[in-house]
Design an enzyme around this catalytic site. Structure first.
Site, PDB file in Angstrom:
ATOM      1  N   LYS A  74       0.850  -1.190   0.000  1.00 46.89           N
ATOM      2  CA  LYS A  74       0.000   0.000   0.000  1.00 46.89           C
ATOM      3  C   LYS A  74       0.886   1.240   0.000  1.00 46.89           C
ATOM      4  O   LYS A  74       2.067   1.151   0.328  1.00 46.89           O
ATOM      5  CB  LYS A  74      -0.885  -0.006   1.243  1.00 46.89           C
ATOM      6  CG  LYS A  74      -1.953  -1.075   1.192  1.00 46.89           C
ATOM      7  CD  LYS A  74      -3.040  -0.732   2.170  1.00 46.89           C
ATOM      8  CE  LYS A  74      -3.940  -1.923   2.387  1.00 46.89           C
ATOM      9  NZ  LYS A  74      -4.643  -1.803   3.662  1.00 46.89           N
TER      10      LYS A  74
ATOM     11  N   HIS B  41       2.211   6.839   3.002  1.00 49.21           N
ATOM     12  CA  HIS B  41       1.626   8.185   2.959  1.00 49.21           C
ATOM     13  C   HIS B  41       2.275   9.135   3.955  1.00 49.21           C
ATOM     14  O   HIS B  41       3.212   8.769   4.676  1.00 49.21           O
ATOM     15  CB  HIS B  41       0.109   8.124   3.118  1.00 49.21           C
ATOM     16  CG  HIS B  41      -0.337   7.417   4.358  1.00 49.21           C
ATOM     17  ND1 HIS B  41      -0.114   7.921   5.606  1.00 49.21           N
ATOM     18  CD2 HIS B  41      -0.990   6.233   4.523  1.00 49.21           C
ATOM     19  CE1 HIS B  41      -0.620   7.095   6.506  1.00 49.21           C
ATOM     20  NE2 HIS B  41      -1.147   6.060   5.866  1.00 49.21           N
TER      21      HIS B  41
ATOM     22  N   HIS C 276       3.065   8.083   7.449  1.00 47.23           N
ATOM     23  CA  HIS C 276       4.256   7.249   7.618  1.00 47.23           C
ATOM     24  C   HIS C 276       5.524   8.093   7.527  1.00 47.23           C
ATOM     25  O   HIS C 276       6.497   7.840   8.226  1.00 47.23           O
ATOM     26  CB  HIS C 276       4.287   6.142   6.559  1.00 47.23           C
ATOM     27  CG  HIS C 276       3.092   5.240   6.616  1.00 47.23           C
ATOM     28  ND1 HIS C 276       2.256   5.055   5.548  1.00 47.23           N
ATOM     29  CD2 HIS C 276       2.585   4.508   7.634  1.00 47.23           C
ATOM     30  CE1 HIS C 276       1.293   4.216   5.898  1.00 47.23           C
ATOM     31  NE2 HIS C 276       1.462   3.872   7.159  1.00 47.23           N
TER      32      HIS C 276
HETATM   33  N1  ARG Z   1       0.463   0.342   9.928  1.00 41.46           N
HETATM   34  C1  ARG Z   1      -0.371   1.276  10.629  1.00 41.46           C
HETATM   35  C2  ARG Z   1      -0.950   2.299   9.656  1.00 41.46           C
HETATM   36  O1  ARG Z   1      -0.409   2.492   8.602  1.00 41.46           O
HETATM   37  C3  ARG Z   1       0.373   2.023  11.702  1.00 41.46           C
HETATM   38  C4  ARG Z   1       0.802   1.151  12.856  1.00 41.46           C
HETATM   39  C5  ARG Z   1       0.840   1.885  14.143  1.00 41.46           C
HETATM   40  N2  ARG Z   1       1.314   1.092  15.225  1.00 41.46           N
HETATM   41  C6  ARG Z   1       0.558   0.274  15.940  1.00 41.46           C
HETATM   42  N3  ARG Z   1       1.147  -0.410  16.880  1.00 41.46           N
HETATM   43  N4  ARG Z   1      -0.724   0.171  15.767  1.00 41.46           N
HETATM   44  O2  ARG Z   1      -1.953   2.927   9.951  1.00 41.46           O
END
Ligand code: ARG
Length: 636
Positions: free
Chosen positions: A168, A171, A174
């Site tokens: 994906k 963005h 991130h």
């Molecule tokens: N991968 C998730 C996202 O893109 C963020 C992860 C954040 N960390 C967690 N422990 N939930 O939204």
């Protein structure tokens, strides 16, 4: 004797050892301003009769160099009786003219401003910075389990950041998590903590079953190896649009009253579901396939992260949370009445578990769907407890966008409701606002690489505009790359984390204003002066620093002396802007001094002293840049 011991010797009766006994949090060998604060408290105590333990905590920083190095607001001492203004006047009158470290205080109402005397400061701060080098400003005492016992071992912290989703787009959320998280990890490391940098990938769910299907049909081994992130994303986008078309068709037929059972059974959605079921059932063949996608993606991510000076210690992820341990946690939640079943789904109803506002704020949330699939939150609960078991951390920070505020509040609350209050207390969410209008010239942003590449290209064009200078740059590509990265990072770190900001390519790549390129330029200029004079390191070490009498020189030294304090304060704010604001203030003081403190062309002794000063400035600037995650450029 060390330079700081010599500095202490200037003060009658002050030794580093005795000082350490009275003020366990003061570390003058690392932070000379601690010695100044201690001495100032002692002097004021003698004059006023107020105990040093009351004065020391109210010796504050000032708003700017023109306001002094320290300020004491007399009302902060909470004394009864005399008016604070009058007390300030009385104490200022009694302040010794010949104090070894401070000039007579300057008064403004009940504020007493204190300026450090030039000579002791320049003669200690410059050698101290030179000796400490890359370590100047770092304070490892902060990370000790017991601050008074150097043998007590390091505290451990996990910083979870970046955490993109495989196949994906990467963005803005991130991007910010990456920049801010890396900074926080560096900061704790510089404060003596043992830091684990963790990336929690979004790499599990039905969509990855779909992705595997896409690869079976249209995958290309070569393309996958060459750029897995790109290839998997393309496959995913493609199959997703096919699936959407299929769904539309099924809906349309349903409306016409047709029987769609056969269509549904053969649909991509259903195939993906079945494939993912095999993944969760730990079918070795499909897991091996998934593991391969994951490994290749991680290898590619690592290349990009290394451009940003980031190395993760662990690539964790949603896929790494075992179904077994989730089942265990699910049982525990049920037993402890944290969760309950509702029409086959499992949910947590905070409104019933917690009285009042807090319960309402957290609402009700689903942990497991009716079809049995565990959701994001369940994985996080399990993962958190797993990390605590594995690392026995003293603190854990999640660097995640503020859109997930509720999610993380619910997570920490569940941990507490399960009875792990001590663990919950160690967890902290560091959030941040949105980036508005982030797009590259090729369209919307997909990957970190695209963003960095685009900024580097833009920077390259800016550099080309100055033909003469451009011709002198040895490695224009590499330089543009670092400048581009610095542009993005500095723009991101300029405001408070929680503020939104607008991605503005022109503004951030400009050499004017408080930008990344400006900061890099300030550093490169100091490097270039050093290259232009033929002085050895011994020349700098033996420089007669008492020649540095001009206000401009003293002001640079005063700025440099603040760095350990700034770093210490940043550990409280956890705001990159705390460091960045300081660095810009410092570069402004330095750049306004160039006309007054010439190095090239000055007579030899003066040249040595000034070069030693600029060299200390360069070290401090570079140290600050590195904490932020920037690579200081030596030429540009
Ligand atoms: N991968 C998730 C996202 O893109 C963020 C992860 C954040 N960390 C967690 N422990 N939930 O939204």
């Amino acid at each position: 004797l060390t330079v700081i011991e010599k500095l202490a010797q200037r003060v009658d009766g002050l030794s580093i050892a005795s000082l350490a006994r009275t003020y366990p949090t003061a570390h003058p060998e690392i932070n000379p301003l601690d010695l100044y604060r201690v001495h100032l408290s002692d002097v004021l105590s003698k004059i006023s009769g107020v105990d040093t333990s009351i004065i020391y905590p109210v010796v504050m920083w000032t708003q700017g160099l023109d306001k002094g190095d320290f300020v004491v607001a007399v009302p902060a001492l909470r004394l009864k009786g005399k008016k604070p203004d009058l007390l300030a006047q009385e104490w200022a009158g009694k302040f010794p003219e010949n104090d070894p470290l401070f000039k007579k205080p300057v008064l403004s109402g009940h504020f007493m401003s204190f300026f450090m005397k030039a000579e002791p400061l320049v003669e200690s701060i410059i050698p101290l910075v030179k000796q400490a080098g890359k370590n100047y400003g770092k304070n490892h005492f902060n990370g000790l389990r017991d601050a008074k016992d150097p043998g007590s071992g390091q505290k451990r912290i996990i910083v979870e950041f970046s955490s993109p989703n495989v196949a994906k787009p990467f963005h803005a959320g991130h991007l910010r998590s990456t920049i801010i998280g890396s900074f926080i990890a560096n900061l704790y490391e510089a404060s003596g903590w043992h830091v684990v940098r963790m990336n929690y990938l979004g790499d599990w769910g039905k969509q990855y079953g779909l992705l595997a299907l896409a690869y079976q049909r249209n995958g290309d081994e070569e393309a996958l190896k060459k750029n897995p992130i790109d290839h998997l994303f393309k496959l995913y986008v493609q199959i997703n649009s096919e699936m959407t078309a299929e769904k539309d068709l099924i809906e349309a037929q349903k409306k016409e009253g047709k029987n769609v059972e056969a269509l549904e059974a053969a649909s991509l959605d259903e195939q993906a579901r079945q494939y993912f079921k095999r993944m969760t059932d730990r079918d070795e063949v499909v897991l091996a396939q998934w593991q391969r996608f994951r490994d290749l993606s991680i290898a590619r991510y690592k290349e990009t992260y290394s451009r940003l000076n980031i190395q993760f210690d662990e690539f964790s992820g949603e896929s790494q949370v075992a179904e077994k341990s989730m089942a265990k946690v699910a049982d525990e939640m049920k037993e402890k009445n944290v969760s309950r079943e509702d029409h086959g789904a499992v949910l947590v109803d905070f409104t019933q578990l917690l009285p009042g506002k807090e319960g309402k704020r957290l609402g009700t949330t689903v942990l497991r769907k009716r079809d049995g699939t565990a959701l994001y939150l369940t994985r996080d609960v399990c993962e958190l407890l797993g990390r605590h078991k594995k690392y026995d951390f003293d603190h854990m920070i999640y660097v995640v966008a503020s859109q997930q505020d509720l999610h993380l509040k619910q997570l920490f609350q569940i941990i507490e409701l399960l009875g792990y209050k001590d663990v919950a207390k160690k967890c902290q969410h560091i959030n941040f606002g949105l980036v508005l209008g982030m797009s590259t010239r090729k369209g919307t942003v997909k990957f970190l690489d695209d963003i960095l590449k685009d900024c580097a290209d833009h920077m390259h064009e800016t550099m080309r505009a100055n033909k003469e200078k451009y011709a002198q740059i040895e490695d224009p590509e590499g330089t543009a790359d670092i400048l581009g990265i610095s542009s993005v990072m500095v723009q991101d770190m300029s405001g408070k984390r929680i503020n939104n900001y607008t991605f503005n390519m022109d503004a951030m790549t400009s050499f004017e204003g408080d930008t990344g390129p400006y900061l890099q330029y300030a550093h490169a200029r100091l490097c270039s002066i050093r290259r232009r004079v033929s002085l050895s390191e011994e020349d700098l070490d033996s420089a007669n620093l008492s020649l540095l009498k001009e206000d401009h020189a003293v002001n640079i030294a005063r700025m440099l002396s603040q760095w350990p304090d700034v770093l210490q304060n940043t550990l409280k704010t956890l705001e990159p802007a705390t460091v960045l604001t300081y660095l810009f203030k410092m570069t402004h003081v330095i750049s306004s001094s160039y006309d007054h403190l010439k190095v090239v062309g000055s007579e030899p002794e003066l040249m040595k002293a000034r070069m030693a000063l600029y060299d200390a400035a360069r070290t401090t600037l570079a140290n600050g840049m590195r904490i932020l995650g920037l690579t200081p450029l030596e030429r540009m």
